[in-house]
Design an enzyme around this catalytic site. Structure first.
Site, mmCIF file in Angstrom:
data_model
loop_
_atom_site.group_PDB
_atom_site.id
_atom_site.type_symbol
_atom_site.label_atom_id
_atom_site.label_comp_id
_atom_site.label_asym_id
_atom_site.label_seq_id
_atom_site.Cartn_x
_atom_site.Cartn_y
_atom_site.Cartn_z
ATOM 1 N N LYS A 1 -1.251 0.009 -25.127
ATOM 2 C CA LYS A 1 -1.586 -0.139 -26.552
ATOM 3 C C LYS A 1 -0.294 -0.022 -27.368
ATOM 4 C CE LYS A 1 -6.372 1.319 -25.931
ATOM 5 N NZ LYS A 1 -6.614 2.135 -24.725
ATOM 6 N N ASP B 1 -6.535 12.726 -25.372
ATOM 7 C CA ASP B 1 -6.421 11.354 -24.892
ATOM 8 C C ASP B 1 -5.689 10.573 -25.988
ATOM 9 O OD1 ASP B 1 -6.779 8.699 -24.288
ATOM 10 O OD2 ASP B 1 -8.884 8.900 -23.720
ATOM 11 N N ARG C 1 -1.211 -3.025 -18.559
ATOM 12 C CA ARG C 1 -2.503 -2.325 -18.605
ATOM 13 C C ARG C 1 -2.479 -1.234 -17.543
ATOM 14 N NH1 ARG C 1 -5.539 -5.013 -21.937
ATOM 15 N NH2 ARG C 1 -7.205 -3.529 -21.625
ATOM 16 N N TYR D 1 0.853 -1.200 0.000
ATOM 17 C CA TYR D 1 0.000 0.000 0.000
ATOM 18 C C TYR D 1 0.881 1.240 0.000
ATOM 19 C CZ TYR D 1 -5.008 -0.531 0.125
ATOM 20 O OH TYR D 1 -6.302 -0.716 -0.238
ATOM 21 N N GLU E 1 -0.584 4.790 -0.578
ATOM 22 C CA GLU E 1 -1.396 5.992 -0.868
ATOM 23 C C GLU E 1 -0.545 7.244 -0.699
ATOM 24 O OE1 GLU E 1 -4.976 5.984 1.451
ATOM 25 O OE2 GLU E 1 -5.777 4.257 0.375
ATOM 26 N N THR F 1 -3.483 5.469 -22.072
ATOM 27 C CA THR F 1 -3.268 4.158 -21.477
ATOM 28 C C THR F 1 -1.811 3.804 -21.758
ATOM 29 O OG1 THR F 1 -4.025 3.127 -23.526
ATOM 30 C CG2 THR F 1 -5.632 3.301 -21.749
HETATM 31 N N1 DSN Z 1 -11.591 -0.081 -25.613
HETATM 32 C C1 DSN Z 1 -10.348 0.434 -26.124
HETATM 33 C C2 DSN Z 1 -10.204 0.144 -27.585
HETATM 34 O O1 DSN Z 1 -10.343 -0.999 -27.935
HETATM 35 O O2 DSN Z 1 -9.916 1.026 -28.370
HETATM 36 C C3 DSN Z 1 -10.195 1.844 -25.857
HETATM 37 O O3 DSN Z 1 -10.265 2.057 -24.481
#
Ligand code: DSN
Length: 432
Positions: free
Chosen positions: A226, A197, A232, A51, A53, A223
């Site tokens: 990707k 984003d 993730r 933890y 925080e 994110t």
């Molecule tokens: N759900 C994701 C995608 O497949 O593009 C984006 O968050």
């Protein structure tokens, strides 16, 4: 202590099956990738127990001396990667990062102008089924029917008409780059904040293959799993931190806060509790990988592969939205092939090819059926596929789409997919 196999053979077996699925399928979902073993080791580490925080040097728990260093390394590497003044690496996901942005910049009922979900935008940019469309007033801009591209004059007109508090950029199915200067001038003209984003394209932006939003947007979220190829998770960045001239004042001192302070508070304690330190360690590893020269070569190949696939599809008479791609994905409108996105996704699934059905701009089908499929190159490029393999992939997909319910075609294509995958080995450290 027992190993996973000894403790829980059911879960162990399922992990083995999923490993085999990833090893033997063509993984073409544009938002997925394959992380390195090093990233997975960090994510599967003892840091899951801790933890922490708060932030490095200012925690609400003892025993944070090592995780403090881990988080500092993650932050330093991310800042270097994006030439950012400030970063927060704690968001558990892209949606969590976006929630913190709303908390920092907007009040309930205020207007967001975002990229229409049905034109390629994202759920968290104002969809009526998401908190962003429930607590805020969503307005949308979209692509032009003739070009499949954004028209910045029309976005300006829309912004002037709806007077948003914030304008969001970023999409999950848009294959072109953005004109950030135009977006910033629109935001400035109507007195709105500008938020990008970059979840889908973060890896391509890190290596300079696509333009960076950081000099233009007030805030950037992403994110990390990707094109960036990490674990993730989510992250928030600011290109140039400075005085918050639009007026968030510290309640006690009356001091005008910097955006970095406002956003740190919006992540913790605003929208999250304890950070996932094992994931932050894995993010640090991934950022370290992304700073290596070969990551740039990887992203060069990601784009070359997507373009090769788009060209091959167009040569076979497929309708690629916007007529091609500048990034890692293509969106195919299947209406001229007489097949829905749903049927194509299912049929390809029977042939060991994983894609997702996707709305196309001005779609005539529901989101559960759709008229299109979205195909991305990041994951199979990580496996080593080049343009030649991606052209082969396009032809395999075409064979299934020409005859989507033919089980003989499914079986034959599956064999060819497996043979292709075996030439490009992936994971050998979890087996069924
Ligand atoms: N759900 C994701 C995608 O497949 O593009 C984006 O968050």
């Amino acid at each position: 202590m027992k190993s996973l196999n000894e403790q829980d053979s059911k879960i162990f077996d399922l992990l083995g099956k999923e490993t085999n699925r990833q090893n033997l399928n063509l993984e073409l979902i544009a938002s997925e990738n394959f992380t390195s073993k090093a990233v997975m080791e960090a994510q599967g580490s003892v840091l899951t127990n801790k933890y922490a925080e708060g932030y490095p040097g200012k925690r609400y728990y003892g025993g944070c001396e090592f995780v403090d260093v881990v988080e500092d390394i993650a932050r330093d590497r991310a800042k270097k990667l994006y030439n950012a003044d400030w970063v927060n690496v704690q968001p558990h996901s892209g949606a969590s990062a976006n929630a913190a942005v709303y908390l920092a910049f907007m009040k309930p009922g205020e207007t967001l102008l975002g990229f229409d979900l049905s034109h390629g935008g994202h759920l968290t940019h104002g969809s009526h089924v998401n908190f962003s469309g429930i607590y805020f007033k969503p307005e949308f801009y979209g692509v032009e029917k003739e070009t499949g591209r954004l028209d910045y004059d029309k976005i300006r007109e829309k912004a002037k008409a709806v007077q948003p508090k914030m304008i969001s950029i970023g999409a999950s199915a848009y294959s072109r780059d953005y004109d950030y200067e135009a977006f910033r001038s629109i935001a400035d003209e109507v007195g709105a904040y500008l938020w990008m984003d970059m979840a889908h394209t973060a890896g391509l932006i890190a290596t300079g293959h696509l333009k960076s939003p950081l000099p233009h947007a007030h805030v950037v979220t992403t994110t990390t799993h990707k094109t960036l190829r990490g674990p993730r998770g989510g992250m928030i960045l600011i290109g140039k931190d400075g005085e918050n001239t639009l007026g968030v004042v510290a309640p006690k001192s009356g001091r005008v806060k910097n955006w970095s302070e406002v956003l740190d508070s919006a992540v913790f304690p605003g929208t999250q509790g304890g950070p996932l330190m094992h994931v932050i360690a894995a993010k640090a590893v991934a950022y370290g990988e992304a700073l290596q020269p070969d990551f740039k070569d990887y992203q060069t190949q990601v784009i070359a592969n997507a373009k090769a696939m788009a060209d091959e599809f167009m040569a076979m008479g497929y309708d690629i939205v916007s007529g091609g791609t500048d990034n890692h994905l293509i969106l195919i409108d299947l209406r001229n092939k007489g097949v829905t996105g749903k049927l194509a996704e299912e049929a390809l699934g029977h042939a060991a090819i994983t894609v997702n059905k996707n709305m196309v701009p001005f779609d005539t089908e529901s989101p559960f059926v759709t008229s299109g499929i979205r195909i991305g190159s990041p994951a199979m490029t990580t496996r080593g596929f080049g343009e030649e393999e991606f052209r082969t992939v396009a032809k395999l997909i075409d064979r299934v789409i020409q005859d989507p319910e033919n089980e003989t075609v499914h079986a034959k294509v599956t064999q060819e997919v497996e043979a292709l995958c075996e030439q490009f080995p992936l994971y050998d450290f979890i087996t069924a």
